[in-house]
Design a protein around this motif. Structure first.
Motif, mmCIF file in Angstrom:
data_model
loop_
_atom_site.group_PDB
_atom_site.id
_atom_site.type_symbol
_atom_site.label_atom_id
_atom_site.label_comp_id
_atom_site.label_asym_id
_atom_site.label_seq_id
_atom_site.Cartn_x
_atom_site.Cartn_y
_atom_site.Cartn_z
ATOM 1 N N PRO A 146 0.796 -1.233 0.000
ATOM 2 C CA PRO A 146 0.000 0.000 0.000
ATOM 3 C C PRO A 146 0.824 1.277 0.000
ATOM 4 C CG PRO A 146 -1.019 -1.609 1.442
ATOM 5 C CD PRO A 146 0.267 -2.212 0.986
ATOM 6 N N ARG A 147 1.929 1.311 0.750
ATOM 7 C CA ARG A 147 2.748 2.529 0.784
ATOM 8 C C ARG A 147 3.384 2.797 -0.572
ATOM 9 N NH1 ARG A 147 4.018 0.744 6.115
ATOM 10 N NH2 ARG A 147 5.903 -0.338 5.426
ATOM 11 N N VAL A 148 3.835 1.737 -1.244
ATOM 12 C CA VAL A 148 4.451 1.911 -2.558
ATOM 13 C C VAL A 148 3.381 2.275 -3.588
ATOM 14 C CG1 VAL A 148 5.798 0.799 -4.379
ATOM 15 C CG2 VAL A 148 6.303 0.306 -1.979
ATOM 16 N N GLN A 149 2.206 1.674 -3.478
ATOM 17 C CA GLN A 149 1.114 2.043 -4.390
ATOM 18 C C GLN A 149 0.760 3.519 -4.242
ATOM 19 O OE1 GLN A 149 -2.244 -0.443 -5.373
ATOM 20 N NE2 GLN A 149 -1.480 -2.098 -4.080
ATOM 21 N N GLY A 215 16.243 -15.995 7.556
ATOM 22 C CA GLY A 215 14.926 -16.343 8.059
ATOM 23 C C GLY A 215 14.062 -15.150 8.419
ATOM 24 N N LYS A 216 14.385 -13.977 7.876
ATOM 25 C CA LYS A 216 13.637 -12.761 8.189
ATOM 26 C C LYS A 216 13.101 -12.120 6.911
ATOM 27 C CE LYS A 216 17.008 -11.796 11.871
ATOM 28 N NZ LYS A 216 18.035 -10.822 12.333
ATOM 29 N N ALA A 217 12.081 -11.276 7.093
ATOM 30 C CA ALA A 217 11.616 -10.464 5.976
ATOM 31 C C ALA A 217 12.739 -9.492 5.598
ATOM 32 C CB ALA A 217 10.354 -9.696 6.361
ATOM 33 N N LEU A 218 12.776 -9.100 4.328
ATOM 34 C CA LEU A 218 13.837 -8.205 3.847
ATOM 35 C C LEU A 218 13.269 -6.803 3.644
ATOM 36 C CD1 LEU A 218 16.772 -7.944 2.846
ATOM 37 C CD2 LEU A 218 15.934 -8.524 0.549
ATOM 38 N N ALA A 219 13.777 -5.847 4.410
ATOM 39 C CA ALA A 219 13.323 -4.458 4.272
ATOM 40 C C ALA A 219 13.905 -3.859 2.993
ATOM 41 C CB ALA A 219 13.768 -3.639 5.487
ATOM 42 N N VAL A 220 13.033 -3.381 2.117
ATOM 43 C CA VAL A 220 13.469 -2.805 0.836
ATOM 44 C C VAL A 220 12.835 -1.433 0.654
ATOM 45 C CG1 VAL A 220 13.729 -5.073 -0.240
ATOM 46 C CG2 VAL A 220 11.574 -3.830 -0.500
ATOM 47 N N GLU A 221 13.448 -0.641 -0.201
ATOM 48 C CA GLU A 221 12.854 0.636 -0.569
ATOM 49 C C GLU A 221 12.865 0.784 -2.081
ATOM 50 O OE1 GLU A 221 14.908 3.952 1.086
ATOM 51 O OE2 GLU A 221 16.569 3.841 -0.337
ATOM 52 N N LYS A 241 13.887 1.882 -9.253
ATOM 53 C CA LYS A 241 14.990 1.145 -8.639
ATOM 54 C C LYS A 241 14.544 0.560 -7.299
ATOM 55 C CE LYS A 241 18.326 4.459 -10.552
ATOM 56 N NZ LYS A 241 19.403 5.424 -10.201
ATOM 57 N N VAL A 242 14.991 -0.663 -7.027
ATOM 58 C CA VAL A 242 14.623 -1.354 -5.794
ATOM 59 C C VAL A 242 15.914 -1.820 -5.119
ATOM 60 C CG1 VAL A 242 13.198 -3.162 -4.756
ATOM 61 C CG2 VAL A 242 12.537 -2.181 -6.978
ATOM 62 N N SER A 243 16.018 -1.603 -3.814
ATOM 63 C CA SER A 243 17.233 -2.016 -3.106
ATOM 64 C C SER A 243 16.910 -2.363 -1.660
ATOM 65 C CB SER A 243 18.283 -0.895 -3.142
ATOM 66 O OG SER A 243 17.785 0.269 -2.502
ATOM 67 N N ALA A 244 17.803 -3.139 -1.032
ATOM 68 C CA ALA A 244 17.661 -3.469 0.385
ATOM 69 C C ALA A 244 17.992 -2.220 1.203
ATOM 70 C CB ALA A 244 18.593 -4.613 0.755
ATOM 71 N N LYS A 245 17.199 -1.945 2.223
ATOM 72 C CA LYS A 245 17.388 -0.724 3.013
ATOM 73 C C LYS A 245 18.708 -0.726 3.775
ATOM 74 C CE LYS A 245 14.209 1.544 5.049
ATOM 75 N NZ LYS A 245 13.145 1.997 5.981
ATOM 76 N N ALA A 325 8.765 2.297 1.159
ATOM 77 C CA ALA A 325 9.543 1.177 1.693
ATOM 78 C C ALA A 325 8.602 0.193 2.378
ATOM 79 C CB ALA A 325 10.595 1.688 2.666
ATOM 80 N N PHE A 326 9.027 -1.069 2.418
ATOM 81 C CA PHE A 326 8.203 -2.104 3.050
ATOM 82 C C PHE A 326 9.049 -3.348 3.276
ATOM 83 C CE2 PHE A 326 8.154 -3.034 -1.391
ATOM 84 C CZ PHE A 326 7.961 -4.402 -1.530
ATOM 85 N N ASP A 327 8.487 -4.332 3.968
ATOM 86 C CA ASP A 327 9.182 -5.595 4.215
ATOM 87 C C ASP A 327 8.777 -6.617 3.156
ATOM 88 O OD1 ASP A 327 10.454 -4.608 6.411
ATOM 89 O OD2 ASP A 327 9.019 -5.417 7.857
ATOM 90 N N LEU A 328 9.750 -7.085 2.400
ATOM 91 C CA LEU A 328 9.523 -8.098 1.374
ATOM 92 C C LEU A 328 9.557 -9.467 2.034
ATOM 93 C CD1 LEU A 328 9.157 -8.175 -1.741
ATOM 94 C CD2 LEU A 328 11.634 -8.465 -1.913
#
Length: 354
Positions: A146-149, A215-221, A241-245, A325-328
């Protein structure tokens, strides 16, 4: 082609050299219209192949090959000419199920070498025509949080407000916010068995991917935009562009490891040394078909079929635009031209990071 560096094709994990050939480009026509003068059948190398079980029978030898029904016509050929030629040249008999009925192509012959030769030729011919099929599925990372949308809708509104006067810029070429995604790689899966195989292979990758994410979600922006051709005034696709935070290479490692796995299994073709980490935000293919995804190297559209847009002002004004940004948390095996209850692509399988 450099004869010392021939084209290689992967068939069921086996690598074959492919000689240069001249193939006719087939359009979607009736079955009886498929024919050719020179094909991979005539040019392939009859190398020993142990990808299939050659059974000995009372009358000789037999081998059954799994082939999607949509590809039967390429083995049959115009008025059965391709099958007749294969049978004549290899001194075998080739049995093909009725069109539309999923089953196995069965090759029989008095000599084992003859059956092996026929099977290899059928596999090379099938691979040649499979490469002409548009992709049906793709491995994806959903970017439709939702935040990216929200950020994307703001981006599209501001672009149209400030850059609508630029050539080719209009609302129809923006991505559907609910389908924002990062494509890891594309697949041609032509029946349920192939979809199941791809889904199972994805499951086998889960522990490897969890090792990368710990074993964790990956925070990306999602921040910034880019294009890939050499003329910003004539752009067909604009990417976010998409990258790990945390600045790590984990996202790249996940994508590359998945491609490596699927390429090794013969389910995907490698397009780049590394997966391009980006998500499509504008695509001129949408101008004609709002449901179309980027066709990448496949498909029949060429430069004359699509109207490029001038991205110079967009790149200047929005080059570092922040989408969100969100957790992938997962990877999807997505079905092309589909929609699920959330608005994203229907999934034929997925793995999670946790």
């Amino acid at each position: 082609m450099d004869v010392l560096r021939p084209v290689l094709i992967n068939i069921n994990g086996r690598i074959y050299r492919k000689n240069p050939i001249q193939e006719e480009d087939y359009e979607e026509e009736e079955e009886e219209d498929y024919s050719y003068s020179q094909t991979a059948v005539e040019q392939c190398l009859d190398e020993p192949c142990d990808a299939h079980v050659i059974e000995q029978t009372e009358k000789g030898f037999r081998c059954a090959i799994d082939v999607p029904s949509v590809l039967y016509k390429y083995i049959i050929g115009k008025k059965g000419e391709t099958r007749k030629r294969l049978e004549s040249e290899t001194k075998t008999s080739i049995s093909i199920p009725k069109q539309g009925v999923e089953g196995q192509i069965v090759v029989t012959g008095a000599q084992r070498a003859a059956v092996v030769s026929a099977v290899t030729r059928v596999e090379v011919l099938i691979d040649s025509f499979r490469r002409k099929q548009p992709f049906t599925h793709f491995l994806s990372l959903a970017l439709n949080h939702p935040r990216v949308q929200e950020g994307f809708v703001r981006f599209s509104e501001e672009v149209l407000e400030r850059c609508r006067q630029d050539a080719g810029v209009e609302g129809s070429i923006f991505q559907n916010p609910a389908k924002l995604h990062l494509t890891i790689g594309t697949l041609v899966l032509l029946n349920e068995q192939e979809v199941t195989r791809a889904s199972e292979l994805l499951q086998q990758c889960q522990e490897t991917i969890r090792d990368i994410t710990e074993g964790k979600a990956l925070a990306v922006e999602v921040r910034g935009i880019e294009y890939m051709n050499d003329d910003p005034s004539m752009v067909d696709v604009l990417y976010a562009k998409v990258s790990a935070k945390d600045g790590s290479k984990k996202l790249q490692q996940i994508a590359d490891r998945l491609v490596e796995c699927f390429v090794s299994a013969g389910l995907m073709e490698r397009e780049w040394d590394q997966v391009k980490i980006h998500g499509t935000v504008m695509n001129t293919l949408f101008r004609k078909d709002p449901s179309a995804e980027a066709k990448r190297t496949q498909g029949k559209l060429n430069g004359k079929d699509r109207e490029a847009f001038d991205a110079r002002n967009i790149l200047k004004e929005f080059g570092e635009f922040y989408f969100g940004a969100f957790d992938l948390k997962c990877v999807h095996l997505s079905q092309r031209f589909s929609t699920d209850c959330t608005g994203y692509y229907s999934s034929a399988g997925q793995i999670t990071f946790t």
